[in-house]
Write an enzyme that holds these catalytic residues in place. Sequence first.
Site, PDB file in Angstrom:
ATOM      1  N   LYS A 131       0.438  -1.274  -0.028  1.00 40.08           N
ATOM      2  CA  LYS A 131      -0.123  -0.157  -0.184  1.00 40.08           C
ATOM      3  C   LYS A 131       0.964   1.546   0.268  1.00 40.08           C
ATOM      4  O   LYS A 131       0.446   2.349  -1.044  1.00 40.08           O
ATOM      5  CB  LYS A 131      -0.851   0.001   1.551  1.00 40.08           C
TER       6      LYS A 131
ATOM      7  N   ARG B 142      -9.361   1.163   8.831  1.00 42.26           N
ATOM      8  CA  ARG B 142      -8.780  -0.547   9.303  1.00 42.26           C
ATOM      9  C   ARG B 142      -9.461  -1.335   9.857  1.00 42.26           C
ATOM     10  O   ARG B 142      -9.693  -1.585   9.961  1.00 42.26           O
ATOM     11  CB  ARG B 142      -7.709  -0.358  10.230  1.00 42.26           C
TER      12      ARG B 142
ATOM     13  N   ARG C 109      11.544  -6.228   4.485  1.00 46.87           N
ATOM     14  CA  ARG C 109      11.308  -5.276   4.567  1.00 46.87           C
ATOM     15  C   ARG C 109      12.167  -4.500   5.753  1.00 46.87           C
ATOM     16  O   ARG C 109      12.848  -5.291   6.424  1.00 46.87           O
ATOM     17  CB  ARG C 109      10.059  -5.108   5.020  1.00 46.87           C
TER      18      ARG C 109
ATOM     19  N   ARG D 154      11.168  -2.875  11.305  1.00 48.35           N
ATOM     20  CA  ARG D 154      10.670  -2.272  11.938  1.00 48.35           C
ATOM     21  C   ARG D 154       9.949  -3.508  12.942  1.00 48.35           C
ATOM     22  O   ARG D 154      10.510  -4.829  13.039  1.00 48.35           O
ATOM     23  CB  ARG D 154       9.115  -2.059  11.311  1.00 48.35           C
TER      24      ARG D 154
ATOM     25  N   ARG E 262      -0.829  -9.397  13.325  1.00 47.81           N
ATOM     26  CA  ARG E 262      -1.484  -7.645  12.318  1.00 47.81           C
ATOM     27  C   ARG E 262      -1.960  -8.886  10.910  1.00 47.81           C
ATOM     28  O   ARG E 262      -3.101  -8.283  11.022  1.00 47.81           O
ATOM     29  CB  ARG E 262       0.074  -7.067  11.913  1.00 47.81           C
TER      30      ARG E 262
END
Length: 213
Positions: A13, A88, A123, A156, A167
Amino acid sequence: MKLMFLGAPGAGKGTQAEKVSAKYCIPSISTGAILREAMSTGTELGVKAKSFVEKGALVPDEVVIGIIKERLAQDDCSNGFILDGFPRTVAQAEALDAMGIKMDLVISIEVSDDDIVKRMSRRRLCEKCGASYHVIHIPTKVEGICDACGGNLITRKDDKPEVVLDRLSTYHKQTEPLKDFYAAKNLLVLVEGNKSIDSITNTIYSKIDSVRG
Ligand code: AMP
């Protein structure tokens, strides 16, 4: 143009929102980035958000709704904006409706859970400016150093495998129902997220252009 990106964490996103933001000259608003910035500077908001974000849970609706209200009131949003990571929950989507905001298009980037878990481990994030990278798909010119600002790249905390699973479960339970919410308003398009970044971007541009007419 008011656009929204839906999709699991790590679906792409943010990457796509940045490209669309540059092409159509509208700001991309990421509640996750706003919360991370608040956490790194240690503001009251950051302190409130930290425990939720670090365990992969959602920050309470009233907190993020407040952030969005404030952000959308700024001048740069007057010609449109992109929402990346908000809403969300159905309650957040209803709050957007209650603010009188009518989206033009909602784009859901579809990626399987298995692929998300693989992607997240690779990531990386710049600890200084927040830019996002991927070891294979969006590498930096110099390993471990942000192309944009020279800051150090980190993983992260909420991209660690055990948190990613939480998540994903939060996404399926609380966020995925938004697809039905926006499909009922005839605003939803699904985009296959398991292609190259450029091919996904081109698909998204054509969906946007067909709505702009
Ligand atoms: P993101 O960068 O969009 O993946 O967001 C990182 C984390 O910030 C999420 O896992 C949540 O803990 C929190 N967060 C971001 N946006 C929202 C939102 N709209 N509602 C609740 N929590 C959010």
